[in-house]
Write a protein that holds these residues in place. Structure first.
Motif, PDB file in Angstrom:
ATOM      1  N   UNK A   1       2.505   5.700  -6.114  1.00 56.61           N
ATOM      2  CA  UNK A   1       3.318   4.356  -6.397  1.00 56.61           C
ATOM      3  C   UNK A   1       4.658   4.344  -6.790  1.00 56.61           C
ATOM      4  N   UNK A   2       5.191   5.283  -7.490  1.00 55.48           N
ATOM      5  CA  UNK A   2       6.459   5.475  -7.944  1.00 55.48           C
ATOM      6  C   UNK A   2       7.465   5.490  -6.665  1.00 55.48           C
ATOM      7  N   UNK A   3       6.859   6.277  -5.687  1.00 53.82           N
ATOM      8  CA  UNK A   3       7.695   6.506  -4.441  1.00 53.82           C
ATOM      9  C   UNK A   3       7.550   5.340  -3.832  1.00 53.82           C
ATOM     10  N   UNK A   4       6.558   4.453  -3.526  1.00 54.35           N
ATOM     11  CA  UNK A   4       6.307   3.199  -2.796  1.00 54.35           C
ATOM     12  C   UNK A   4       7.533   2.217  -3.369  1.00 54.35           C
ATOM     13  N   UNK A   5       7.557   2.296  -4.899  1.00 53.83           N
ATOM     14  CA  UNK A   5       8.307   1.538  -5.622  1.00 53.83           C
ATOM     15  C   UNK A   5       9.828   1.779  -5.087  1.00 53.83           C
ATOM     16  N   UNK A   6      10.266   2.987  -4.920  1.00 58.11           N
ATOM     17  CA  UNK A   6      11.698   3.471  -4.440  1.00 58.11           C
ATOM     18  C   UNK A   6      11.745   3.080  -3.158  1.00 58.11           C
ATOM     19  N   UNK A   7      10.797   3.303  -2.177  1.00 59.33           N
ATOM     20  CA  UNK A   7      10.935   2.966  -0.775  1.00 59.33           C
ATOM     21  C   UNK A   7      11.326   1.437  -0.586  1.00 59.33           C
TER      22      UNK A   7
ATOM     23  N   UNK B   1       3.452  -0.673   0.276  1.00 55.47           N
ATOM     24  CA  UNK B   1       2.613  -0.940  -0.981  1.00 55.47           C
ATOM     25  C   UNK B   1       2.166   0.462  -1.270  1.00 55.47           C
ATOM     26  N   UNK B   2       1.620   1.198  -2.559  1.00 52.37           N
ATOM     27  CA  UNK B   2       1.119   2.200  -2.658  1.00 52.37           C
ATOM     28  C   UNK B   2       0.123   2.982  -1.410  1.00 52.37           C
ATOM     29  N   UNK B   3      -0.787   1.966  -1.282  1.00 49.14           N
ATOM     30  CA  UNK B   3      -1.857   2.412   0.015  1.00 49.14           C
ATOM     31  C   UNK B   3      -0.928   2.660   1.290  1.00 49.14           C
ATOM     32  N   UNK B   4      -0.086   2.014   1.403  1.00 50.60           N
ATOM     33  CA  UNK B   4       0.900   2.436   2.668  1.00 50.60           C
ATOM     34  C   UNK B   4       1.683   3.994   2.685  1.00 50.60           C
ATOM     35  N   UNK B   5       2.053   3.946   1.407  1.00 46.42           N
ATOM     36  CA  UNK B   5       2.950   5.058   1.019  1.00 46.42           C
ATOM     37  C   UNK B   5       1.781   6.296   0.968  1.00 46.42           C
ATOM     38  N   UNK B   6       0.887   6.138   0.713  1.00 46.87           N
ATOM     39  CA  UNK B   6      -0.355   7.480   0.904  1.00 46.87           C
ATOM     40  C   UNK B   6      -0.402   7.654   2.120  1.00 46.87           C
ATOM     41  N   UNK B   7      -0.784   6.773   3.154  1.00 49.26           N
ATOM     42  CA  UNK B   7      -0.776   6.891   4.554  1.00 49.26           C
ATOM     43  C   UNK B   7       0.429   7.527   5.142  1.00 49.26           C
ATOM     44  N   UNK B   8       1.631   7.088   4.893  1.00 53.05           N
ATOM     45  CA  UNK B   8       3.004   7.787   5.242  1.00 53.05           C
ATOM     46  C   UNK B   8       3.047   9.266   4.915  1.00 53.05           C
TER      47      UNK B   8
ATOM     48  N   UNK C   1       7.677  -4.471  -9.260  1.00 54.88           N
ATOM     49  CA  UNK C   1       7.290  -3.251  -8.951  1.00 54.88           C
ATOM     50  C   UNK C   1       5.738  -3.316  -9.031  1.00 54.88           C
ATOM     51  N   UNK C   2       5.224  -2.226  -8.271  1.00 54.26           N
ATOM     52  CA  UNK C   2       3.718  -1.773  -8.025  1.00 54.26           C
ATOM     53  C   UNK C   2       3.322  -1.069  -9.282  1.00 54.26           C
ATOM     54  N   UNK C   3       1.834  -1.342  -9.574  1.00 55.63           N
ATOM     55  CA  UNK C   3       1.323  -0.689 -10.682  1.00 55.63           C
ATOM     56  C   UNK C   3       0.095   0.078  -9.819  1.00 55.63           C
ATOM     57  N   UNK C   4      -0.218   1.207 -10.128  1.00 51.76           N
ATOM     58  CA  UNK C   4      -1.180   2.138  -9.656  1.00 51.76           C
ATOM     59  C   UNK C   4      -2.640   1.734  -9.732  1.00 51.76           C
ATOM     60  N   UNK C   5      -2.811   0.551 -10.819  1.00 54.79           N
ATOM     61  CA  UNK C   5      -4.117  -0.036 -11.137  1.00 54.79           C
ATOM     62  C   UNK C   5      -4.453  -1.425 -10.419  1.00 54.79           C
ATOM     63  N   UNK C   6      -3.257  -1.695  -9.683  1.00 57.43           N
ATOM     64  CA  UNK C   6      -3.668  -2.846  -8.684  1.00 57.43           C
ATOM     65  C   UNK C   6      -4.987  -3.063  -7.951  1.00 57.43           C
TER      66      UNK C   6
END
Length: 142
Positions: free
Chosen positions: A27-33, A42-49, A1-6
């Motif tokens: 970040x939580x949404x990226x983990x679920x996806x 990644x959280x960066x890719x979820x942000x773009x989505x 699972x991802x951390x937002x501080x990565x």
């Protein structure tokens, strides 16, 4: 699972703030996806989505209707009240009280009537939270 501080995405700007500072829901949404679709996102890719679906406000808040489209899910209940059941198509995010609007993180399991195991995306580790600390449960169904 991802951390937002990565460090790979912690300094990426949402609009005003960075993922590392205020990106707990993204970040939580990226983990679920990633858990459901079994593909790396990644959280960066979820942000773009989310941005593609016009899901980020000017002040860095997430618009829930856009989450529905960005995740490709069947249903989102942002104020879920009910039994927390685990199936291959149901995921949960909890918002608990710490400051401001609170902190979103992934719910892993209910371990007793009053305690939940969560993955804290800020700390990057599992924690136990008391049910009375929880402000909101979000149920996402695929």
């Amino acid at each position: 699972m991802y951390s937002q501080k990565d460090p790979r995405w912690a300094n990426i700007k949402i609009n005003i703030q960075t993922l590392g500072k205020v990106g707990c829901l993204i970040t939580s949404l990226a983990n679920i996806y990633e858990s459901y679709h079994k593909v790396i996102l990644t959280p960066a890719e979820m942000l773009e989505r989310l941005k593609v679906h016009k899901g980020i406000t000017r002040d860095d808040l997430v618009i829930w209707e856009a989450v529905y489209h960005a995740l490709g899910c069947k249903k989102i209940d942002i104020n879920y009240i009910g039994e927390i059941t685990y199936g291959i198509n149901c995921y949960y995010i909890v918002n608990y009280i710490n400051y401001g609007t609170g902190h979103f993180t992934n719910l892993l399991e209910r371990i007793s009537e009053n305690r939940l195991r969560v993955f804290d995306v800020y700390e990057g580790k599992q924690e136990i939270k008391r049910l009375k600390e929880i402000r909101r449960v979000v149920r996402i169904e695929f």
